[in-house]
Design an enzyme around this catalytic site. Structure first.
Site: not given
Ligand code: CDT
Length: 321
Positions: A46, A106, A123, A142, A168, A193
């Site tokens: 991502e 995204n 996304k 995000e 993600c 990420n």
């Molecule tokens: N980038 C991404 O979606 N990261 C989220 C972080 C979790 S919570 C704020 C994930 O689900 O891995």
């Protein structure tokens, strides 16, 4: 046999000030290495062209523009497409997209071995928050910096199979895999990420790797597909992001996994015909699913009381006197 050799290209950190051209050169180097290992397809994470910028709060929208691509390919990303064609290797790339109408997404694309874009996904499940929350050790904005994807969960016929994409946080939701599975996805590509520390729920931190693996293994098994999960890992601008990139088979097993938090290729040859055994038996959707009993899945966003549930699905009230 329908073998697809896939390379999950885990990335180590990308610094805030790293020029786009340097990152693209790094990705091209990984494409060359993946090709040398026989890969048909390389999967990048991502937002693979920049640091994970939602960790910072920007008041001015103009401050965001440096992180987004207005065109794909654009002048700085063209080398990725040239390398795909020259090496004859496909790629999946996550990046921040500034659409022509100004909407920010995204996004991930799928590019085939001739350098043609054959699939695009924006996304859908955007985690985090919209406003500045200074109590956090770092932000996860995000919801502020992206609109929810407007292309649905689609599959694309490529690489001799049917490919789906998610990004993600999508990987944590069973609906993601099922909607792709219902379209016959045989391989689902997911870049991520994931900071190890989750400020609103630090008690989950030690379980990051467990949660990462179970969601992708379950998604693979329950939908008779391979799942390729690819991290941007390591300590990036002071935030520790998990690695754990992996390839899960329709058996539910992890068949290859990263062992570092840096640039690393995780390579596996996936026989897409392995999906059939699951799709034609225990997960023969057309014989065994009961969508009439799933009204709440699309009938509500949040959890509801039992009484509200009965209004959405009257079958749930049948035993009431
Ligand atoms: N980038 C991404 O979606 N990261 C989220 C972080 C979790 S919570 C704020 C994930 O689900 O891995």
């Amino acid at each position: 046999m329908r073998p697809v050799t896939v390379a999950a290209a885990q990335l180590g950190p990308i610094a805030l000030e790293t020029p786009r051209a340097a990152t693209v050169a790094r990705l091209v180097g990984l494409m060359e290495r993946a090709k040398a290992q026989g890969a048909d397809l390389i999967v990048f994470p991502e937002l693979a062209l920049t640091t994970f910028f939602p960790r910072w709060y920007y008041e001015q929208e103009a401050d965001l523009d440096r992180f987004y691509e207005r065109a794909m390919p654009g002048p700085e990303t063209q080398p990725l497409f040239d390398a795909a064609r020259d090496l004859s290797i496909g790629f999946h790339l996550g990046y921040a997209e500034l659409a022509a109408d100004g909407t920010r997404f995204n996004t991930a694309i799928l590019v085939d071995k001739s350098g043609e874009t054959v699939g695009k996904y924006r996304k859908i499940h955007l985690p985090g928050h919209r406003e500045h929350e200074p109590w956090r050790a770092f932000q996860h904005l995000e919801k502020r910096y992206f609109a929810p994807g407007d292309l649905g969960f689609r599959v694309f016929d490529a690489f001799g199979g049917r490919i789906g994409m998610a990004i993600c946080n999508d990987r944590r939701w069973p609906e993601t895999y099922r909607v792709l599975g219902l379209q016959g996805a045989e391989m689902i590509l997911i870049g991520y990420n994931t900071p190890i520390h989750n400020p609103p729920a630090p008690e989950h931190d030690r379980l990051s790797w467990h949660h990462n693996a179970i969601v992708m293994q379950a998604g693979a098994y329950q939908n008779a597909a391979f799942v390729v999960g690819v991290a941007k890992a390591g300590v990036e601008e002071g935030v520790h992001q998990m690695g754990g990139s992996l390839i899960a088979a329709p058996t539910g097993e992890t068949i290859a996994q990263a062992v570092t938090e840096d640039d690393e290729l995780v390579v596996a040859t996936c026989d897409l015909d392995l999906c059939r055994s699951y799709r034609e038996s225990v997960f023969a959707f057309e014989r065994h699913r009961e969508p009439g009993a799933y009204a709440l899945i699309t009938g509500t966003k949040g959890a509801v009381t039992p009484d509200e549930a009965k209004r959405i699905d009257p079958a749930l009230g049948k035993l009431d006197t």
